[in-house]
Design a protein around this motif. Structure first.
Motif, short mmCIF file in Angstrom:
data_model
loop_
_atom_site.label_atom_id
_atom_site.label_comp_id
_atom_site.label_asym_id
_atom_site.label_seq_id
_atom_site.Cartn_x
_atom_site.Cartn_y
_atom_site.Cartn_z
N GLY A 1 0.78 -1.22 0.00
CA GLY A 1 0.00 0.00 0.00
C GLY A 1 0.81 1.27 0.00
N LEU A 2 2.12 1.18 -0.17
CA LEU A 2 2.93 2.39 -0.23
C LEU A 2 2.56 3.20 -1.47
N THR A 3 2.20 4.43 -1.28
CA THR A 3 1.80 5.30 -2.38
C THR A 3 2.98 5.55 -3.31
N GLY A 4 2.75 5.36 -4.59
CA GLY A 4 3.78 5.65 -5.58
C GLY A 4 4.70 4.49 -5.91
N LEU A 5 4.77 3.47 -5.05
CA LEU A 5 5.67 2.35 -5.31
C LEU A 5 5.30 1.59 -6.59
N PRO A 6 4.02 1.26 -6.80
CA PRO A 6 3.69 0.56 -8.04
C PRO A 6 4.06 1.36 -9.29
N ASP A 7 3.82 2.67 -9.27
CA ASP A 7 4.17 3.51 -10.42
C ASP A 7 5.68 3.55 -10.64
N ALA A 8 6.44 3.64 -9.56
CA ALA A 8 7.89 3.69 -9.68
C ALA A 8 8.44 2.38 -10.25
N VAL A 9 7.90 1.27 -9.77
CA VAL A 9 8.38 -0.03 -10.24
C VAL A 9 8.05 -0.23 -11.71
N THR A 10 6.81 0.08 -12.10
CA THR A 10 6.43 -0.12 -13.50
C THR A 10 7.11 0.86 -14.44
N THR A 11 7.56 2.01 -13.93
CA THR A 11 8.34 2.93 -14.75
C THR A 11 9.70 2.33 -15.09
N VAL A 12 10.33 1.72 -14.09
CA VAL A 12 11.65 1.13 -14.31
C VAL A 12 11.55 -0.21 -15.03
N TRP A 13 10.60 -1.04 -14.63
CA TRP A 13 10.41 -2.37 -15.24
C TRP A 13 8.98 -2.45 -15.76
N PRO A 14 8.74 -2.09 -17.02
CA PRO A 14 7.37 -2.01 -17.55
C PRO A 14 6.60 -3.33 -17.54
N ARG A 15 7.27 -4.46 -17.62
CA ARG A 15 6.58 -5.76 -17.67
C ARG A 15 6.28 -6.32 -16.29
N THR A 16 6.52 -5.55 -15.25
CA THR A 16 6.31 -6.01 -13.88
C THR A 16 4.83 -6.15 -13.56
N VAL A 17 4.49 -7.22 -12.89
CA VAL A 17 3.13 -7.42 -12.38
C VAL A 17 3.13 -6.90 -10.95
N VAL A 18 2.30 -5.91 -10.67
CA VAL A 18 2.21 -5.33 -9.34
C VAL A 18 1.01 -5.92 -8.63
N GLN A 19 1.24 -6.47 -7.46
CA GLN A 19 0.22 -7.16 -6.68
C GLN A 19 0.14 -6.55 -5.30
N THR A 20 -1.04 -6.32 -4.81
CA THR A 20 -1.19 -5.84 -3.45
C THR A 20 -1.10 -7.02 -2.48
N CYS A 21 -0.60 -6.75 -1.31
CA CYS A 21 -0.48 -7.78 -0.28
C CYS A 21 -1.87 -8.10 0.27
N ILE A 22 -2.28 -9.34 0.14
CA ILE A 22 -3.62 -9.75 0.58
C ILE A 22 -3.76 -9.59 2.09
N VAL A 23 -2.72 -9.93 2.83
CA VAL A 23 -2.79 -9.82 4.29
C VAL A 23 -2.96 -8.36 4.71
N HIS A 24 -2.25 -7.45 4.05
CA HIS A 24 -2.40 -6.03 4.37
C HIS A 24 -3.80 -5.53 4.00
N LEU A 25 -4.33 -6.03 2.91
CA LEU A 25 -5.68 -5.66 2.51
C LEU A 25 -6.69 -6.11 3.57
N LEU A 26 -6.52 -7.32 4.07
CA LEU A 26 -7.40 -7.82 5.13
C LEU A 26 -7.24 -7.00 6.41
N ARG A 27 -5.99 -6.73 6.80
CA ARG A 27 -5.76 -5.92 8.01
C ARG A 27 -6.39 -4.54 7.88
N ASN A 28 -6.25 -3.94 6.70
CA ASN A 28 -6.86 -2.63 6.50
C ASN A 28 -8.38 -2.72 6.56
N SER A 29 -8.94 -3.84 6.14
CA SER A 29 -10.39 -4.04 6.24
C SER A 29 -10.83 -4.07 7.70
N PHE A 30 -10.05 -4.73 8.53
CA PHE A 30 -10.39 -4.83 9.95
C PHE A 30 -10.31 -3.49 10.65
#
Length: 179
Positions: free
Chosen positions: A6-35
């Protein structure tokens, strides 16, 4: 592949440097944020209701399970529904992978644990006279995670199915990186 927490800007930075990168959110963090938006008494029920979403075999099935979750919990906790809606684009790549890959990438907890161990070792040392001393401290901190070396055998057995699935999913890109 990058698993973000969930770090803001990290997915954009990674895909700028490595365009073929698959960016995935952490499921555990998504669940924790839900709680964070739910009362403690409902955490177990919400976790049980969300499990069919992130264990769904396809994106369409996950959408159906999420609609069921939204019907059941959306009136009481609309912020959770909005959280998952906003994170859906980063969540969906997870569903395209084999079960073995999902088991490995669902969380950033393992790398966070290693980072915490390194941070603790560096903080205890205080300062380093040169780069070599800093690298040695980091090396010793990482090696202390498995001092006997017996865990390495378990890790290798656990990673082999995922490595095979990664090789198929990324069509030889892993082997190309080792040359």
């Amino acid at each position: 592949m990058v698993v973000c927490d969930g770090l803001t800007g990290l997915p954009d930075a990674v895909t700028t440097v490595w365009p073929r990168t698959v960016v995935q959110t952490c499921i555990v963090h998504l669940l924790r944020n839900s709680f964070r938006y739910a009362g403690r008494q409902h955490w177990d029920a919400i976790a049980k209701a969300l499990k069919p979403v992130y264990t769904a075999p396809t994106e369409a099935a996950a959408k159906e399970r999420f609609a069921e979750f939204a019907d059941a919990w959306g009136a009481r906790y609309p912020a959770i529904v909005r959280l998952w809606d906003n994170a859906w684009a980063e969540f969906v790549p997870f569903l395209a992978f084999d079960v073995e890959i999902r088991r490995v990438i669902c969380s950033t907890n393992a790398i966070e644990s290693v980072n915490a161990r390194i941070r603790r070792a560096v903080k205890a040392r205080g300062h380093f006279p040169n780069e070599q001393a800093a690298l040695k401290c980091v090396y010793l901190a990482v090696m202390s995670l498995d001092p006997t070396g017996t865990g390495r055998k378990r890790w290798m057995m656990w990673w082999k199915p995922a490595l095979n699935a990664f090789e198929i999913a990324f069509d030889g890109r892993l082997a190309a990186g080792r040359k």
